[in-house]
Design an enzyme around this catalytic site. Structure first.
Site, PDB file in Angstrom:
ATOM      1  N   GLY A  10       3.153  32.273  -8.781  1.00  0.00           N
ATOM      2  CA  GLY A  10       2.944  32.312  -7.334  1.00  0.00           C
ATOM      3  C   GLY A  10       3.853  31.339  -6.608  1.00  0.00           C
ATOM      4  O   GLY A  10       4.775  30.755  -7.191  1.00  0.00           O
ATOM      5  N   ILE A  12       3.244  28.219  -4.800  1.00  0.00           N
ATOM      6  CA  ILE A  12       3.188  26.787  -5.160  1.00  0.00           C
ATOM      7  C   ILE A  12       3.381  26.631  -6.664  1.00  0.00           C
ATOM      8  O   ILE A  12       4.094  25.726  -7.127  1.00  0.00           O
ATOM      9  CB  ILE A  12       1.851  26.150  -4.710  1.00  0.00           C
ATOM     10  CG1 ILE A  12       1.666  26.286  -3.193  1.00  0.00           C
ATOM     11  CG2 ILE A  12       1.814  24.667  -5.111  1.00  0.00           C
ATOM     12  CD1 ILE A  12       0.337  25.768  -2.665  1.00  0.00           C
ATOM     13  N   ASP A  32      -0.259  34.271 -15.005  1.00  0.00           N
ATOM     14  CA  ASP A  32      -0.373  34.914 -13.690  1.00  0.00           C
ATOM     15  C   ASP A  32      -0.688  36.389 -13.874  1.00  0.00           C
ATOM     16  O   ASP A  32      -0.195  37.007 -14.819  1.00  0.00           O
ATOM     17  CB  ASP A  32       0.940  34.749 -12.900  1.00  0.00           C
ATOM     18  CG  ASP A  32       0.702  34.789 -11.411  1.00  0.00           C
ATOM     19  OD1 ASP A  32       0.300  35.847 -10.902  1.00  0.00           O
ATOM     20  OD2 ASP A  32       0.907  33.754 -10.742  1.00  0.00           O
ATOM     21  N   LEU A  77      -4.088  26.839 -10.248  1.00  0.00           N
ATOM     22  CA  LEU A  77      -3.677  27.303  -8.915  1.00  0.00           C
ATOM     23  C   LEU A  77      -3.979  28.780  -8.690  1.00  0.00           C
ATOM     24  O   LEU A  77      -3.861  29.264  -7.557  1.00  0.00           O
ATOM     25  CB  LEU A  77      -2.164  27.058  -8.726  1.00  0.00           C
ATOM     26  CG  LEU A  77      -1.734  25.691  -8.168  1.00  0.00           C
ATOM     27  CD1 LEU A  77      -2.250  24.541  -8.996  1.00  0.00           C
ATOM     28  CD2 LEU A  77      -0.221  25.601  -8.059  1.00  0.00           C
ATOM     29  N   THR A  96     -12.428  36.012  -8.631  1.00  0.00           N
ATOM     30  CA  THR A  96     -11.269  35.232  -9.089  1.00  0.00           C
ATOM     31  C   THR A  96     -11.479  33.756  -8.757  1.00  0.00           C
ATOM     32  O   THR A  96     -11.270  32.867  -9.598  1.00  0.00           O
ATOM     33  CB  THR A  96      -9.980  35.737  -8.400  1.00  0.00           C
ATOM     34  OG1 THR A  96      -9.741  37.070  -8.828  1.00  0.00           O
ATOM     35  CG2 THR A  96      -8.789  34.862  -8.739  1.00  0.00           C
ATOM     36  N   TYR A 150     -13.823  32.680   1.383  1.00  0.00           N
ATOM     37  CA  TYR A 150     -12.784  31.907   0.689  1.00  0.00           C
ATOM     38  C   TYR A 150     -13.143  30.420   0.730  1.00  0.00           C
ATOM     39  O   TYR A 150     -13.106  29.729  -0.294  1.00  0.00           O
ATOM     40  CB  TYR A 150     -11.436  32.178   1.361  1.00  0.00           C
ATOM     41  CG  TYR A 150     -10.272  31.350   0.851  1.00  0.00           C
ATOM     42  CD1 TYR A 150      -9.680  31.623  -0.382  1.00  0.00           C
ATOM     43  CD2 TYR A 150      -9.733  30.320   1.623  1.00  0.00           C
ATOM     44  CE1 TYR A 150      -8.591  30.878  -0.841  1.00  0.00           C
ATOM     45  CE2 TYR A 150      -8.649  29.579   1.181  1.00  0.00           C
ATOM     46  CZ  TYR A 150      -8.078  29.866  -0.053  1.00  0.00           C
ATOM     47  OH  TYR A 150      -7.005  29.128  -0.498  1.00  0.00           O
ATOM     48  N   LYS A 154     -14.062  28.066  -2.497  1.00  0.00           N
ATOM     49  CA  LYS A 154     -13.308  26.849  -2.803  1.00  0.00           C
ATOM     50  C   LYS A 154     -14.236  25.622  -2.800  1.00  0.00           C
ATOM     51  O   LYS A 154     -14.038  24.681  -3.569  1.00  0.00           O
ATOM     52  CB  LYS A 154     -12.162  26.663  -1.802  1.00  0.00           C
ATOM     53  CG  LYS A 154     -11.009  27.660  -2.012  1.00  0.00           C
ATOM     54  CD  LYS A 154     -10.162  27.288  -3.222  1.00  0.00           C
ATOM     55  CE  LYS A 154      -8.967  28.215  -3.414  1.00  0.00           C
ATOM     56  NZ  LYS A 154      -8.174  27.896  -4.608  1.00  0.00           N
TER      57      LYS A 154
HETATM   58  P1  NAD Z   1       0.018  32.549  -4.277  1.00  0.00           P
HETATM   59  O1  NAD Z   1      -0.709  33.798  -3.927  1.00  0.00           O
HETATM   60  O2  NAD Z   1       1.495  32.616  -4.287  1.00  0.00           O
HETATM   61  O3  NAD Z   1      -0.481  31.965  -5.679  1.00  0.00           O
HETATM   62  C1  NAD Z   1      -1.659  32.349  -6.326  1.00  0.00           C
HETATM   63  C2  NAD Z   1      -1.244  32.947  -7.655  1.00  0.00           C
HETATM   64  O4  NAD Z   1      -2.406  33.255  -8.417  1.00  0.00           O
HETATM   65  C3  NAD Z   1      -0.440  34.245  -7.496  1.00  0.00           C
HETATM   66  O5  NAD Z   1       0.725  34.168  -8.287  1.00  0.00           O
HETATM   67  C4  NAD Z   1      -1.405  35.310  -8.017  1.00  0.00           C
HETATM   68  O6  NAD Z   1      -0.716  36.425  -8.578  1.00  0.00           O
HETATM   69  C5  NAD Z   1      -2.196  34.512  -9.012  1.00  0.00           C
HETATM   70  N1  NAD Z   1      -3.511  35.090  -9.295  1.00  0.00           N
HETATM   71  C6  NAD Z   1      -4.397  35.593  -8.410  1.00  0.00           C
HETATM   72  N2  NAD Z   1      -5.493  36.028  -9.037  1.00  0.00           N
HETATM   73  C7  NAD Z   1      -5.296  35.797 -10.362  1.00  0.00           C
HETATM   74  C8  NAD Z   1      -6.065  36.027 -11.519  1.00  0.00           C
HETATM   75  N3  NAD Z   1      -7.286  36.589 -11.427  1.00  0.00           N
HETATM   76  N4  NAD Z   1      -5.556  35.657 -12.721  1.00  0.00           N
HETATM   77  C9  NAD Z   1      -4.319  35.095 -12.816  1.00  0.00           C
HETATM   78  N5  NAD Z   1      -3.550  34.842 -11.736  1.00  0.00           N
HETATM   79  C10 NAD Z   1      -4.032  35.193 -10.532  1.00  0.00           C
HETATM   80  O7  NAD Z   1      -0.492  31.433  -3.261  1.00  0.00           O
HETATM   81  P2  NAD Z   1      -0.185  29.875  -3.217  1.00  0.00           P
HETATM   82  O8  NAD Z   1      -0.005  29.565  -1.792  1.00  0.00           O
HETATM   83  O9  NAD Z   1       0.862  29.502  -4.181  1.00  0.00           O
HETATM   84  O10 NAD Z   1      -1.593  29.266  -3.667  1.00  0.00           O
HETATM   85  C11 NAD Z   1      -1.774  28.497  -4.857  1.00  0.00           C
HETATM   86  C12 NAD Z   1      -3.126  27.802  -4.798  1.00  0.00           C
HETATM   87  O11 NAD Z   1      -3.152  26.905  -3.691  1.00  0.00           O
HETATM   88  C13 NAD Z   1      -4.307  28.736  -4.612  1.00  0.00           C
HETATM   89  O12 NAD Z   1      -5.403  28.254  -5.369  1.00  0.00           O
HETATM   90  C14 NAD Z   1      -4.638  28.633  -3.133  1.00  0.00           C
HETATM   91  O13 NAD Z   1      -5.992  28.899  -2.863  1.00  0.00           O
HETATM   92  C15 NAD Z   1      -4.284  27.171  -2.880  1.00  0.00           C
HETATM   93  N6  NAD Z   1      -3.957  26.909  -1.472  1.00  0.00           N
HETATM   94  C16 NAD Z   1      -2.731  27.225  -0.968  1.00  0.00           C
HETATM   95  C17 NAD Z   1      -2.452  26.917   0.354  1.00  0.00           C
HETATM   96  C18 NAD Z   1      -1.108  27.205   0.982  1.00  0.00           C
HETATM   97  O14 NAD Z   1      -0.907  26.778   2.099  1.00  0.00           O
HETATM   98  N7  NAD Z   1      -0.172  27.865   0.344  1.00  0.00           N
HETATM   99  C19 NAD Z   1      -3.418  26.302   1.171  1.00  0.00           C
HETATM  100  C20 NAD Z   1      -4.655  26.027   0.624  1.00  0.00           C
HETATM  101  C21 NAD Z   1      -4.910  26.295  -0.712  1.00  0.00           C
END
Ligand code: NAD
Length: 325
Positions: A10, A12, A32, A77, A96, A150, A154
């Protein structure tokens, strides 16, 4: 040292993988299911012996357990992310975000494997008591508005992690991310900056949801991954919930105007109601701003990359994507 990143394909997760690859000697396992991630995000890493990419689901204990058990530390993540996805697939998203996290924590117990849990500023909900400190009350809307599922999931993830820390002495660090942005983030799942940048580069109207006076603080992903890594490797952070964000808020209207200026676009700005954008009884928090004093006290620094630098990094990436060589 073997490090597992769930959600490693993903946004991050892929930046964290690059950080670990460059800054440590770790071997890196990336798990992933590519529901929102993409193998392309880590294509620069996967040919190296130190990196292994596995397609699989954190909900499946048969997949996640052996991976956690093999690892010396875990950055969890993987999650269903983005308002649009939560609203479109509420049940799958909750499973999830709840079952996946419990699976990771449970698998980490035997070896007391350190786990980072990715949480979210969504937890603060509709609170207007900015800046948000970790010990502040949360103000969430009703369960009938799906977006709050959500934040609720969390919050349970955090409580679970704290319970595993207390009952099993599991080293957990919990980071609440505030609008992390940067290259490789997709606009498809409701992230505002990539969406605006793509609209500006196409000279299409920038669609602001609501009246655009809502404010957000944007954090460069490079700052976020450094903080993520340092929190898990800092024992004082274990058993703690810590905001990961930059403190300078901007309104969504100002953000749209700045993106038009920086891209030299002819786009206009249009406003559409949230209900039209998300097809439901939708609520959007008016303000989001982190109190970063706990992060600063723990790590000695906090994210401070300025908004123009963040925007220019994203614009440059999108320009390369749309202009053929
Ligand atoms: P993202 O969607 O790019 O990353 C999440 C990843 O998890 C994706 O690659 C997705 O394919 C994978 N995924 C989803 N369900 C899955 C499963 N059941 N099994 C395996 N993989 C799975 O989003 P991101 O922004 O990189 O978020 C990463 C983490 O940070 C998440 O936990 C998100 O809740 C948290 N977060 C992100 C932000 C932000 O601003 N980007 C803010 C708050 C929290």
């Amino acid at each position: 040292m073997l490090t597992l990143i769930t959600g490693g394909g993903g946004f991050i997760g892929s930046h964290l993988a690059t950080y670990l690859f460059d800054e440590t000697e770790d071997d890196i396992l990336l798990l992933d299911d590519f529901s929102t991630g993409n193998p392309e995000n880590v294509s620069h890493l996967i040919d190296h012996d130190r990196v292994e990419l596995i397609q699989g689901d954190v909900i499946e204990t048969g997949t996640i357990e052996p991976l956690v058990e093999r690892s010396d530390r875990v950055f969890h993540l993987a999650a269903a992310v983005g308002v649009q996805r939560i609203v479109d697939e509420p049940l799958r998203s909750m499973r999830t975000n709840l079952v996946g996290t419990e699976n990771v924590l449970e698998a980490a117990v035997d070896d007391r494997t350190p786990v980072f849990i990715a949480s979210s500023s969504e937890l603060y909900g509709k609170s207007e008591d900015v800046p948000f400190a970790e010990s502040d009350d949360r103000v969430l809307g009703p369960t009938s508005s799906l977006r709050w599922s959500y934040a609720s999931a969390k919050a349970i993830d955090e409580s679970l992690a704290l319970a595993y820390h207390r009952d099993h002495d599991l080293p957990v660090a919990i980071g609440r991310y505030f609008n992390i942005v940067g290259p490789r983030q997709t606009g498809q799942y409701g992230m505002v900056i990539p969406r605006f940048v793509e609209q500006a580069l196409a000279n299409e109207p920038l669609t602001v949801y609501g009246d655009g006076t809502q404010t957000r603080s944007f954090t460069h992903v490079a700052d976020a991954v450094r903080a993520t890594y340092e929190l898990l490797t800092t024992p004082e952070a274990h058993g703690e919930v810590i905001n990961i964000g930059a403190p300078d808020p901007t309104s969504i209207n100002a953000l749209a105007e700045r993106i038009i200026e920086l891209t030299g676009s002819d786009s206009d700005i249009t406003h559409i109601p949230y209900e039209e954008a998300y097809n439901e009884n939708f609520e959007e928090p008016q303000q989001r701003e982190p109190d970063v004093s706990k992060l600063e006290a723990t790590l000695g620094w906090y994210p401070s990359t300025d908004l123009d630098r963040i925007l220019l990094d994203i614009i440059e990436e999108r320009e390369q994507a749309v202009v053929p060589e």
